[in-house]
Write an enzyme that holds these catalytic residues in place. Sequence first.
Site, PDB file in Angstrom:
ATOM      1  N   GLY A  12       0.831  -1.674   0.098  1.00 39.16           N
ATOM      2  CA  GLY A  12      -0.089   0.162  -0.066  1.00 39.16           C
ATOM      3  C   GLY A  12       1.064   0.876   0.068  1.00 39.16           C
ATOM      4  N   ASP A  13       0.381   2.302  -0.105  1.00 36.85           N
ATOM      5  CA  ASP A  13       1.107   3.670   0.287  1.00 36.85           C
ATOM      6  C   ASP A  13       1.693   3.728  -1.313  1.00 36.85           C
ATOM      7  OD1 ASP A  13      -0.888   4.070   1.925  1.00 36.85           O
ATOM      8  OD2 ASP A  13       0.381   3.278   3.355  1.00 36.85           O
ATOM      9  N   GLU A  14       2.056   3.280  -1.831  1.00 36.73           N
ATOM     10  CA  GLU A  14       2.592   3.132  -3.545  1.00 36.73           C
ATOM     11  C   GLU A  14       2.503   4.339  -4.344  1.00 36.73           C
ATOM     12  OE1 GLU A  14       0.401   0.732  -2.974  1.00 36.73           O
ATOM     13  OE2 GLU A  14       1.158  -0.919  -2.511  1.00 36.73           O
ATOM     14  N   LYS A  16      -0.557   5.462  -5.478  1.00 37.24           N
ATOM     15  CA  LYS A  16      -2.120   5.052  -6.519  1.00 37.24           C
ATOM     16  C   LYS A  16      -2.725   5.918  -7.194  1.00 37.24           C
ATOM     17  CE  LYS A  16      -3.302   1.660  -3.260  1.00 37.24           C
ATOM     18  NZ  LYS A  16      -2.421   1.674  -3.018  1.00 37.24           N
ATOM     19  N   GLY A  17      -2.722   6.990  -6.246  1.00 33.44           N
ATOM     20  CA  GLY A  17      -4.006   8.487  -5.876  1.00 33.44           C
ATOM     21  C   GLY A  17      -3.323   9.316  -6.941  1.00 33.44           C
ATOM     22  N   GLY A  40      -5.969   5.045   2.146  1.00 32.47           N
ATOM     23  CA  GLY A  40      -4.857   7.261   1.914  1.00 32.47           C
ATOM     24  C   GLY A  40      -4.807   7.352   0.927  1.00 32.47           C
ATOM     25  N   HIS A  41      -4.829   8.025  -0.141  1.00 34.36           N
ATOM     26  CA  HIS A  41      -4.445   8.486  -1.638  1.00 34.36           C
ATOM     27  C   HIS A  41      -4.802   9.919  -1.784  1.00 34.36           C
ATOM     28  CE1 HIS A  41      -7.065   4.367  -2.620  1.00 34.36           C
ATOM     29  NE2 HIS A  41      -6.191   4.230  -2.191  1.00 34.36           N
ATOM     30  N   ARG A 142     -22.727 -13.212   6.163  1.00 38.01           N
ATOM     31  CA  ARG A 142     -24.143 -13.428   5.879  1.00 38.01           C
ATOM     32  C   ARG A 142     -24.843 -12.897   6.537  1.00 38.01           C
ATOM     33  NH1 ARG A 142     -23.566 -18.910   3.697  1.00 38.01           N
ATOM     34  NH2 ARG A 142     -23.385 -19.209   5.521  1.00 38.01           N
ATOM     35  N   GLN A 223      -4.918  -0.338  -1.359  1.00 36.57           N
ATOM     36  CA  GLN A 223      -4.167  -1.196  -0.440  1.00 36.57           C
ATOM     37  C   GLN A 223      -2.936  -1.801  -1.930  1.00 36.57           C
ATOM     38  OE1 GLN A 223      -7.778  -1.899   0.892  1.00 36.57           O
ATOM     39  NE2 GLN A 223      -6.965  -0.048   1.508  1.00 36.57           N
ATOM     40  N   LYS A 330       8.091   7.388  -6.793  1.00 36.08           N
ATOM     41  CA  LYS A 330       9.422   8.181  -5.971  1.00 36.08           C
ATOM     42  C   LYS A 330      10.430   8.132  -6.375  1.00 36.08           C
ATOM     43  CE  LYS A 330       6.727   9.343  -1.790  1.00 36.08           C
ATOM     44  NZ  LYS A 330       5.862   9.243  -0.582  1.00 36.08           N
ATOM     45  N   VAL A 413       8.833  11.047 -10.028  1.00 37.24           N
ATOM     46  CA  VAL A 413      10.000  11.792  -9.816  1.00 37.24           C
ATOM     47  C   VAL A 413       9.701  13.057  -8.578  1.00 37.24           C
ATOM     48  CG1 VAL A 413      11.354  11.245 -11.411  1.00 37.24           C
ATOM     49  CG2 VAL A 413      10.237  13.495 -11.940  1.00 37.24           C
ATOM     50  N   GLY A 414       8.244  13.122  -8.613  1.00 36.89           N
ATOM     51  CA  GLY A 414       7.539  14.054  -7.583  1.00 36.89           C
ATOM     52  C   GLY A 414       6.337  13.937  -7.490  1.00 36.89           C
TER      53      GLY A 414
HETATM   54  P1  GDP Z   1      -1.808   5.354  -2.366  1.00 35.01           P
HETATM   55  O1  GDP Z   1      -1.938   4.957  -1.020  1.00 35.01           O
HETATM   56  O2  GDP Z   1      -1.301   3.865  -2.950  1.00 35.01           O
HETATM   57  O3  GDP Z   1      -2.461   6.636  -3.383  1.00 35.01           O
HETATM   58  O4  GDP Z   1      -0.509   6.807  -1.649  1.00 35.01           O
HETATM   59  P2  GDP Z   1      -0.586   7.039  -0.363  1.00 35.01           P
HETATM   60  O5  GDP Z   1      -0.796   9.007  -1.027  1.00 35.01           O
HETATM   61  O6  GDP Z   1      -0.486   7.028   0.900  1.00 35.01           O
HETATM   62  O7  GDP Z   1       1.024   8.177   0.033  1.00 35.01           O
HETATM   63  C1  GDP Z   1       2.020   8.489  -1.387  1.00 35.01           C
HETATM   64  C2  GDP Z   1       2.469   9.685  -0.922  1.00 35.01           C
HETATM   65  O8  GDP Z   1       3.558   9.809  -1.692  1.00 35.01           O
HETATM   66  C3  GDP Z   1       1.475  11.007  -1.155  1.00 35.01           C
HETATM   67  O9  GDP Z   1       1.597  11.818  -0.621  1.00 35.01           O
HETATM   68  C4  GDP Z   1       2.330  11.255  -2.512  1.00 35.01           C
HETATM   69  O10 GDP Z   1       1.454  12.658  -2.739  1.00 35.01           O
HETATM   70  C5  GDP Z   1       3.425  11.279  -2.795  1.00 35.01           C
HETATM   71  N1  GDP Z   1       3.930  11.302  -3.868  1.00 35.01           N
HETATM   72  C6  GDP Z   1       3.252  10.513  -5.141  1.00 35.01           C
HETATM   73  N2  GDP Z   1       4.462  10.001  -6.616  1.00 35.01           N
HETATM   74  C7  GDP Z   1       5.313  10.438  -5.797  1.00 35.01           C
HETATM   75  C8  GDP Z   1       6.955  10.903  -6.106  1.00 35.01           C
HETATM   76  O11 GDP Z   1       7.152  10.056  -7.193  1.00 35.01           O
HETATM   77  N3  GDP Z   1       7.544  11.057  -5.347  1.00 35.01           N
HETATM   78  C9  GDP Z   1       7.345  11.440  -4.458  1.00 35.01           C
HETATM   79  N4  GDP Z   1       8.648  12.730  -3.422  1.00 35.01           N
HETATM   80  N5  GDP Z   1       6.299  11.811  -3.795  1.00 35.01           N
HETATM   81  C10 GDP Z   1       5.158  10.925  -4.200  1.00 35.01           C
HETATM   82  P1  IMO Z   2      -3.534   2.512   0.888  1.00 34.90           P
HETATM   83  O1  IMO Z   2      -5.043   2.413  -0.104  1.00 34.90           O
HETATM   84  C1  IMO Z   2      -1.007   0.155   3.581  1.00 34.90           C
HETATM   85  C2  IMO Z   2      -2.512  -2.044   6.609  1.00 34.90           C
HETATM   86  C3  IMO Z   2      -2.935  -1.450   7.844  1.00 34.90           C
HETATM   87  C4  IMO Z   2      -2.904  -2.832   8.413  1.00 34.90           C
HETATM   88  C5  IMO Z   2      -3.680  -3.871   7.767  1.00 34.90           C
HETATM   89  C6  IMO Z   2      -4.734  -4.079   8.198  1.00 34.90           C
HETATM   90  O2  IMO Z   2      -3.376   4.080   1.286  1.00 34.90           O
HETATM   91  O3  IMO Z   2      -3.116   1.772   0.633  1.00 34.90           O
HETATM   92  P2  IMO Z   2      -7.113  -2.927   7.729  1.00 34.90           P
HETATM   93  O4  IMO Z   2      -7.269  -1.339   8.673  1.00 34.90           O
HETATM   94  O5  IMO Z   2      -7.090  -2.822   6.115  1.00 34.90           O
HETATM   95  O6  IMO Z   2      -8.041  -4.186   8.555  1.00 34.90           O
HETATM   96  O7  IMO Z   2      -5.755  -2.847   8.504  1.00 34.90           O
HETATM   97  O8  IMO Z   2      -3.825  -3.206   6.369  1.00 34.90           O
HETATM   98  N1  IMO Z   2      -3.373  -0.885   5.492  1.00 34.90           N
HETATM   99  C7  IMO Z   2      -3.016  -0.450   4.586  1.00 34.90           C
HETATM  100  N2  IMO Z   2      -1.297   0.308   4.635  1.00 34.90           N
HETATM  101  N3  IMO Z   2      -1.502   1.989   2.941  1.00 34.90           N
HETATM  102  C8  IMO Z   2      -3.325   0.911   2.611  1.00 34.90           C
HETATM  103  O9  IMO Z   2      -3.792   1.856   2.234  1.00 34.90           O
HETATM  104  C9  IMO Z   2      -3.602   0.442   3.842  1.00 34.90           C
HETATM  105  N4  IMO Z   2      -5.323  -0.125   4.293  1.00 34.90           N
HETATM  106  C10 IMO Z   2      -4.708  -1.325   5.429  1.00 34.90           C
HETATM  107  O10 IMO Z   2      -1.554  -0.403   8.126  1.00 34.90           O
HETATM  108  O11 IMO Z   2      -1.244  -2.984   8.914  1.00 34.90           O
HETATM  109 MG    MG Z   3      -2.292   5.113   1.572  1.00 28.80          MG
END
Ligand code: GDP
Ligand code: IMO
Ligand code: MG
Length: 430
Positions: A12-14, A16-17, A40-41, A142, A223, A330, A413-414
């Site tokens: 997660g948090d790669e 995707k947003g 959280g995107h 269910r 995720q 990133k 790259v940002g």
């Molecule tokens: P998501 O859950 O996959 O949508 O990712 P998140 O939004 O939770 O976390 C990604 C974070 O990295 C966010 O704060 C983005 O604004 C930031 N971000 C995305 N791409 C880049 C990048 O290429 N470089 C940097 N420095 N930040 C990035």
């Molecule tokens: P995005 O879409 C990163 C993690 C939680 C916990 C586990 C289970 O922003 O990438 P849950 O509340 O889903 O039952 O928690 O999954 N987790 C995430 N980690 N990014 C997320 O979403 C996540 N959604 C859940 O931290 O380890």
């Molecule tokens: Mg996220």
Amino acid sequence: MPANVLVGAQWGDEGKGKVCDILAADTHFVVRYQGGNNAGHTVVHDGVTLKLHLIPSSILSPDVTPVIGDGVVVDPQVLLEEIDLLTEQGISADRLVVSGNAHLIMPYHREIDRVTERHLGRAKLGTTKRGIGPAYADKAARIGLRIQDLLDMKIFGQKLEVALKEKNAILTKIYNRLPMDAAKIAEEYAGYAERLAPRIADTSLLVWSALREGKNVLFEGAQGTLLDVDHGTYPFVTSSSPVAGGACTGAGVGPREIERVIGVTKAYVTRVGSGPFPTEDLGPDGERMIEVGREYGTTTGRKRRTGWFDAVLLRYAARLNSLSDIFLTKLDVLSGIDPLRIAVAYTHEGRTYEEFPPHQSIFHNCEPVYEEMRGWQGDISAARTFDELPEAAQAYVRRIEELGGVPATWVSVGPARDETVVRAAVGAAR
Ligand code: GDP
Ligand code: IMO
Ligand code: MG
């Protein structure tokens, strides 16, 4: 033009947003297919930073219809707050539609998520405490309530009574909490029903019709692959199916509709919450990734754990999702770290594993086998073509492609939309 899937290739948090916001430009419908407001995107455009939890990340593209599909669990209070917040910022969510089959997160799901985590003590999963796991558990058992139940509050009340009887017994007898009141919950949800009713739709039919009309559909995963309930690092996972196949069940489309599967992959690795993480770096390099990459959770604000790029995980994600492309994010965060490390395999009790190990104990106790790569210096966020990246950064991207067996069609790259290297030649060559 068929449908494409965007999926997180790590924990997660790669990013995707950001990726969804970019790809939405050529898309008519963007569909969330699983998860809930545990997501959280972040979308950054023209100085605006949006943090989205339930609404698809295409919301800045006014011509795109955002869809919350059948496989999502919806906390209606959070959804309505998110709609209101966007409206206040001048961003319209008028086109948003929600599947009648999506399950509702109820107040007792949030409460049970909190108390069970507390009860687990040191063995806790580190969930987001948004009620995700308990809502999916009720769906499988269910006894869940669905969005469409809001259209008939009499049925809603009957189903609520059945579910709440069991939940109150659990809350009071096992966890020593106060019982919840059915009438109060029904009243609260009747208020949500009024506002949500016009948005409830048969979203599977909507998507199917759109595809028949030649429209573009993007399925937005939340995720990531390693958090998948079947294929992730169970039990340290979420309770849904973020993998690309989850788009079929979660949105109600057949697999033959899907063409490209884009895996969003960070140039290093992060994870939030508990669970194994072989390449975790607790030293100064990991700390630097946290600070430069601002690795703090979008949903819970928790500091993310960080570590080196793990090619074993990428290969696993490539296989599980049949990735056609990588969107590498990133890369800029790694500037100034020299040397860089990439895990190419794991070792455990004298054996080497090049593929994701089949047994959890191996993954929990393995040592990564690292390959060192030359780092680079300076700000790379102005690069828009691959050639503009320092040679060492190019070599790093190429090595990731080679190890994953998938082309990195985009390199980010940002955080902003335009801070992206589009390698059109790679995409076109396929
Ligand atoms: P998501 O859950 O996959 O949508 O990712 P998140 O939004 O939770 O976390 C990604 C974070 O990295 C966010 O704060 C983005 O604004 C930031 N971000 C995305 N791409 C880049 C990048 O290429 N470089 C940097 N420095 N930040 C990035
Ligand atoms: P995005 O879409 C990163 C993690 C939680 C916990 C586990 C289970 O922003 O990438 P849950 O509340 O889903 O039952 O928690 O999954 N987790 C995430 N980690 N990014 C997320 O979403 C996540 N959604 C859940 O931290 O380890
Ligand atoms: Mg996220």
